[in-house]
Motif scaffolding. Structure first.
Motif, PDB file in Angstrom:
ATOM      1  N   ARG A  80      36.000  37.301  44.170  1.00 18.91           N
ATOM      2  CA  ARG A  80      36.595  37.822  42.973  1.00 18.91           C
ATOM      3  C   ARG A  80      35.747  38.532  42.232  1.00 18.91           C
ATOM      4  NH1 ARG A  80      34.946  32.815  41.515  1.00 18.91           N
ATOM      5  NH2 ARG A  80      34.257  32.808  39.257  1.00 18.91           N
ATOM      6  N   SER A  82      36.104  42.308  41.817  1.00 18.79           N
ATOM      7  CA  SER A  82      36.496  43.566  41.875  1.00 18.79           C
ATOM      8  C   SER A  82      37.465  43.603  43.044  1.00 18.79           C
ATOM      9  CB  SER A  82      35.288  44.474  42.256  1.00 18.79           C
ATOM     10  OG  SER A  82      34.735  44.338  43.296  1.00 18.79           O
ATOM     11  N   LEU A  83      38.117  44.739  43.244  1.00 20.10           N
ATOM     12  CA  LEU A  83      39.211  44.984  44.150  1.00 20.10           C
ATOM     13  C   LEU A  83      38.655  45.080  45.674  1.00 20.10           C
ATOM     14  CD1 LEU A  83      42.057  45.558  45.081  1.00 20.10           C
ATOM     15  CD2 LEU A  83      41.855  47.941  44.482  1.00 20.10           C
ATOM     16  N   GLU A  84      37.537  45.732  45.617  1.00 19.65           N
ATOM     17  CA  GLU A  84      36.617  45.788  46.926  1.00 19.65           C
ATOM     18  C   GLU A  84      36.071  44.383  47.519  1.00 19.65           C
ATOM     19  OE1 GLU A  84      36.009  47.763  44.233  1.00 19.65           O
ATOM     20  OE2 GLU A  84      37.130  49.482  44.907  1.00 19.65           O
ATOM     21  N   LYS A  87      39.300  42.362  48.770  1.00 24.21           N
ATOM     22  CA  LYS A  87      39.852  42.791  49.904  1.00 24.21           C
ATOM     23  C   LYS A  87      39.004  42.311  50.991  1.00 24.21           C
ATOM     24  CE  LYS A  87      41.414  47.451  48.705  1.00 24.21           C
ATOM     25  NZ  LYS A  87      41.348  48.929  48.743  1.00 24.21           N
ATOM     26  N   LEU A 133      46.872  39.322  44.002  1.00 24.48           N
ATOM     27  CA  LEU A 133      46.322  40.683  43.108  1.00 24.48           C
ATOM     28  C   LEU A 133      47.313  40.832  42.074  1.00 24.48           C
ATOM     29  CD1 LEU A 133      46.456  42.925  46.684  1.00 24.48           C
ATOM     30  CD2 LEU A 133      44.366  42.344  44.949  1.00 24.48           C
ATOM     31  N   GLU A 136      45.536  39.303  39.462  1.00 21.70           N
ATOM     32  CA  GLU A 136      44.456  39.913  38.898  1.00 21.70           C
ATOM     33  C   GLU A 136      44.568  41.334  38.238  1.00 21.70           C
ATOM     34  OE1 GLU A 136      41.074  39.143  38.843  1.00 21.70           O
ATOM     35  OE2 GLU A 136      41.966  37.021  39.381  1.00 21.70           O
ATOM     36  N   LYS A 137      45.910  41.610  38.376  1.00 20.78           N
ATOM     37  CA  LYS A 137      46.763  42.825  37.541  1.00 20.78           C
ATOM     38  C   LYS A 137      46.314  44.081  38.444  1.00 20.78           C
ATOM     39  CE  LYS A 137      47.090  41.042  32.801  1.00 20.78           C
ATOM     40  NZ  LYS A 137      46.943  39.564  33.548  1.00 20.78           N
ATOM     41  N   VAL A 138      46.368  44.077  39.948  1.00 19.55           N
ATOM     42  CA  VAL A 138      45.901  45.030  40.616  1.00 19.55           C
ATOM     43  C   VAL A 138      47.190  45.739  40.923  1.00 19.55           C
ATOM     44  CG1 VAL A 138      45.077  45.914  42.872  1.00 19.55           C
ATOM     45  CG2 VAL A 138      43.876  44.174  41.452  1.00 19.55           C
TER      46      VAL A 138
END
Length: 140
Positions: A80, A82-84, A87, A133, A136-138
């Motif tokens: 956890r 960041s988005l990267e 992924k 996601l 995490e509000k993505v």
């Protein structure tokens, strides 16, 4: 590795998803592998229980779903920040699922069982990834 400050709500989200899925795995495993316990719960013999519709699916693939869910949430928790990195965690979880099915195939598991297990586990990874996601509000 990045250290992420988490609120109590975040800690509860990650902890409950990992702990509850492990408890579900244990419960399904114990019931599906115990003739006496399965008979007490359903009132049927274990062999008759495995021939029914939804119970057959739950006992056949419930453990796989719960373990894949645990894996994706554990990887998501570790990656956890960041988005990267999330992924990367999802890719790691999906790779682990695929690796376990390849190992099961080399151990002599029938192909149709391995393909069904792979589908269930990848579905659990995708669903768990979507929940992460959203949390995490993505995806909002």
């Amino acid at each position: 590795m990045k250290v992420v400050n988490m609120s109590r709500k975040d800690e509860l989200f990650w902890s409950l998803n990992i702990a509850v899925s492990l408890l579900i795995f244990i419960a399904v495993y114990v019931v599906s592998h115990s003739d006496a316990l399965a008979g007490v719960i359903s009132g049927h013999a274990h062999s008759a229980l495995l021939k029914k519709g939804i119970e057959k699916v739950i006992y056949g693939h419930g453990c796989e779903f719960a373990l894949a869910w645990t894996l994706v949430f554990t990887a998501g928790y570790q990656f956890r920040g960041s988005l990267e990195t999330l992924k990367k965690g999802m890719i790691f979880a999906a790779s682990g699922v695929i690796l376990t099915e390849v190992i099961r195939l080399t151990a002599g598991l029938p192909l149709n069982s391995a393909v069904a297990g792979l589908f269930v586990e990848l579905f659990a990874c995708a669903l768990g990834g979507a929940v992460i996601l959203l949390h995490e509000k993505v995806l909002i």
